[in-house]
Write an enzyme that holds these catalytic residues in place. Structure first.
Site, short mmCIF file in Angstrom:
data_model
loop_
_atom_site.label_atom_id
_atom_site.label_comp_id
_atom_site.label_asym_id
_atom_site.label_seq_id
_atom_site.Cartn_x
_atom_site.Cartn_y
_atom_site.Cartn_z
N ARG A 237 0.87 -1.17 0.00
CA ARG A 237 0.00 0.00 0.00
C ARG A 237 0.91 1.22 0.00
O ARG A 237 2.00 1.17 0.57
CB ARG A 237 -0.90 0.04 1.25
CG ARG A 237 -2.02 -1.01 1.26
CD ARG A 237 -3.13 -0.68 0.27
NE ARG A 237 -4.25 -1.61 0.36
CZ ARG A 237 -4.40 -2.69 -0.41
NH1 ARG A 237 -3.50 -2.99 -1.32
NH2 ARG A 237 -5.46 -3.46 -0.27
N GLU A 266 -4.24 7.77 -4.24
CA GLU A 266 -4.62 7.07 -5.49
C GLU A 266 -5.99 7.55 -5.94
O GLU A 266 -6.88 7.72 -5.11
CB GLU A 266 -4.63 5.56 -5.25
CG GLU A 266 -3.24 5.03 -4.94
CD GLU A 266 -3.19 3.52 -4.68
OE1 GLU A 266 -4.22 2.84 -4.83
OE2 GLU A 266 -2.12 3.03 -4.30
N HIS A 285 -2.09 0.55 -9.48
CA HIS A 285 -2.63 -0.37 -8.44
C HIS A 285 -3.43 -1.50 -9.10
O HIS A 285 -4.65 -1.60 -8.94
CB HIS A 285 -3.52 0.39 -7.43
CG HIS A 285 -3.72 -0.40 -6.18
ND1 HIS A 285 -3.98 0.18 -4.95
CD2 HIS A 285 -3.71 -1.74 -5.94
CE1 HIS A 285 -4.12 -0.76 -4.03
NE2 HIS A 285 -3.96 -1.94 -4.61
#
Ligand code: NAP
Length: 319
Positions: A237, A266, A285
């Protein structure tokens, strides 16, 4: 009467059919993830919530008096306030294992891509910059026989270690809070204290969950220990790394390159300096994102959801 569940993001139709055979479904009318405001309104009637990464906090729980379960379509669950959920008797679930090999593939593409500069050189060819001759400025670093240091050797970490050992003949070392003797025996990985791993690895991969303890686990001090030829990979993360320190380490040439699937914010801001650097391989991601694996994850999340609202123990309860 069937229990009512809220599906907060689009899922494959066969998974929705499975849920519909047990539950009444509330869902977004569009093909987008449901806005939080709409979610809060619909949660008044829901016993179950199927989501990916949306914040599950006190505010949301206050809007959900009937809620029994929040089923994440992901293995990471840092979006959930498990303490607040527990206080209200709400179970959290996630989707481990079904995504391990797919994420491991993606991590390997980051390792290879950052070392051999594949995205940068793709642009070089497509922009017509390729001339005759052997241009040393295009050279990269070897992956085979190099040392990979994995911080967070869990389910996904082990799948990566297997690829590294068997496919690329790498020396693999790891740091966890607890040693994994099974992995040491079966995979031949070597335990190292974190600072030693940082000093001696050619590739440093961060694969821990995001927790209070792992927030900014890698920062200025840790980058200062790495080799100047080190490649830093993060597929955990974004907040496990101090992104400002990462930018400085790259700008100051303290490390050679980075391969990133995750970011502090993000979607990553277009003005983020990381995106201006040719030695940063940046992905959106996308670790678990193949059609098959995403369907498998949605099915597992659906099973967690349905079993919990029917009063059974779900396959993957979180504690
Ligand atoms: P896992 O099996 O739970 O493994 C996590 C490992 O991290 C464990 O071995 C744990 O060992 C170690 N760890 C935890 N806290 C640590 C700390 N403070 N310092 C060092 N090691 C620590 O989890 P997983 O299924 O492999 O998934 C890992 C994470 O990957 C997920 O939580 C998620 O955030 C991320 N992920 C990202 C993507 C993507 O699309 N990029 C996809 C899937 C997963 P100890 O408990 O012994 O420390």
């Amino acid at each position: 009467m069937k229990p009512t569940v809220l599906i907060a993001r689009p899922i494959p139709s066969e998974v929705e059919d499975y849920i519909a055979s047990h539950c009444t479904i509330l869902k977004s009318s569009t093909n987008e993830a449901m806005p939080r405001k709409e979610m809060l309104r619909l949660l008044a009637a829901a016993e179950g919530l199927l989501t990916t990464g949306g914040k599950i906090d006190e505010e949301l729980l206050k809007h959900a008096p009937l809620l029994k379960v929040v089923s994440n379509i992901s293995v990471g669950y840092n979006n959930m306030d498990l303490t607040a959920m527990k206080a209200r008797g709400v179970i959290g679930t996630n989707t481990p294992e079904v995504l391990d090999e797919t994420v491991a593939d993606l991590v390997f593409s980051l390792i290879l891509g950052a070392a051999r500069r594949t995205a940068e050189l793709d642009q070089y060819v497509k922009q017509g910059k390729w001339k005759q001759g052997d241009d040393e400025s295009l050279f990269g670093l070897d992956v085979h026989h190099a040392t990979l240091g994995i911080i967070g050797l869990g389910r996904i970490g082990e799948a990566i270690a297997r690829r590294a050992k068997l496919g690329f003949l790498m020396n693999v070392q790891y740091y966890n809070r607890n040693r994994k003797i099974d992995a040491e025996t079966n995979l031949g990985v070597i335990y190292q204290p974190m600072n030693e791993l940082l000093r001696t690895s050619d590739f440093i991969l961060l694969m821990t969950p995001l927790t209070e303890e792992t927030t900014h686990l890698i920062g200025k001090e840790q980058f200062s220990l790495m080799k100047s030829s080190a490649i830093f990979i993060n597929a955990s993360r974004g907040k496990t790394v101090d992104e400002t320190a990462l930018i400085e380490a790259l700008q100051n040439k303290q490390i050679y390159a980075a391969g990133l699937d995750v970011y502090d914010r993000e979607p990553v801001d277009i003005d983020n300096p990381l995106l201006q650097m040719s030695n940063v391989l940046a992905l959106p991601h996308i670790g678990s994102a193949t059609a098959k694996t995403r369907t498998d994850m949605a099915f597992l999340a659906a099973k967690n959801l349905v079993s919990a609202v029917l009063g059974q123990t779900p396959p993957n309860p979180l504690s």
